[in-house]
Design a protein around this motif. Structure first.
Motif, mmCIF file in Angstrom:
data_model
loop_
_atom_site.group_PDB
_atom_site.id
_atom_site.type_symbol
_atom_site.label_atom_id
_atom_site.label_comp_id
_atom_site.label_asym_id
_atom_site.label_seq_id
_atom_site.Cartn_x
_atom_site.Cartn_y
_atom_site.Cartn_z
ATOM 1 N N ASN A 1 0.818 -1.217 0.000
ATOM 2 C CA ASN A 1 0.000 0.000 0.000
ATOM 3 C C ASN A 1 0.854 1.270 0.000
ATOM 4 N N HIS A 2 1.901 1.265 -0.829
ATOM 5 C CA HIS A 2 2.813 2.409 -0.974
ATOM 6 C C HIS A 2 3.576 2.692 0.314
ATOM 7 N N PHE A 3 3.786 1.678 1.140
ATOM 8 C CA PHE A 3 4.437 1.874 2.435
ATOM 9 C C PHE A 3 5.235 0.626 2.812
ATOM 10 N N ALA A 4 6.000 0.748 3.880
ATOM 11 C CA ALA A 4 6.781 -0.372 4.403
ATOM 12 C C ALA A 4 5.850 -1.464 4.934
ATOM 13 N N PRO A 5 6.287 -2.710 4.884
ATOM 14 C CA PRO A 5 5.455 -3.787 5.435
ATOM 15 C C PRO A 5 5.301 -3.629 6.951
ATOM 16 N N PRO A 6 4.092 -3.856 7.463
ATOM 17 C CA PRO A 6 3.853 -3.679 8.904
ATOM 18 C C PRO A 6 4.775 -4.511 9.790
#
Length: 188
Positions: A87-92
């Motif tokens: 989602n355009h971000f680092a993996p949780p």
């Protein structure tokens, strides 16, 4: 004694591609760097969403998973995060793992081998750099983004990068080693 490079697989989800990319990079780092390269899979640590009662700067960990993770991070002189983009971000899982600790990260350089679709995971890499700098990690500008990662995975499940990806990885390793040597006195 060689400096230790932790190659951290940043995704823990079932069906992930990270272990394939990381396996290639681990062998590549062993052959193309002066580091003692160690493959570290976040999935092996079983870190739940942060569950320590005390702030990580105190290093008073109560849970075995945190103690094992802290030992792994503390032993490293540098890191390469093998990271997808969610989602355009680092993996949780990676954000959580980084946030588990504080002092163990300080004064160590990090490179990012990001992968994904058309962006090659670069948006995730940028978000991770911001998080890492807050923990006194030095994210280097050199990285190795892998665009459309699936095209590099053969029917046998093995990741085989292009020459340009390998060249970027080599440059990143060289720079990481320079930074790890330069920061070594600060880790003392």
């Amino acid at each position: 004694m060689a400096l230790r490079l932790n190659i951290v697989i940043g995704s823990t989800r079932p069906g992930r591609i990270g272990p394939k990319v990381a396996a290639w990079f681990h062998e590549f780092a062993k052959e193309n760097s002066r580091f003692d390269a160690v493959l570290v899979d976040l999935a092996d640590f079983g870190l739940p969403v942060y569950d320590e009662p005390k702030h990580p700067r105190l290093q008073q960990y109560e849970h075995a998973h945190t103690k094992r993770w802290a030992e792994s991070v503390a032993a490293a002189d540098a890191f390469v995060f093998v990271t997808p983009e969610y989602n355009h971000f680092a993996p949780p899982a990676l954000v959580n793992a980084i946030s588990y600790l504080s002092k163990e990260w300080a004064y160590k350089p990090a490179g990012l081998l990001s992968y994904g679709g058309v962006s090659g995971g670069l948006r995730a890499a940028q978000s991770e750099k911001q998080l890492l700098t807050s923990l006194r990690v030095v994210p280097i500008p050199e990285g190795a983004p892998v665009q459309m990662v699936s095209q590099y995975i053969g029917e046998d499940g093995v990741f085989r990068p292009s020459d340009s990806i390998a060249s970027g990885a080599r440059t990143m390793l060289d720079e990481l080693h320079r930074w790890a040597e330069a920061l070594k006195p600060m880790r003392g």
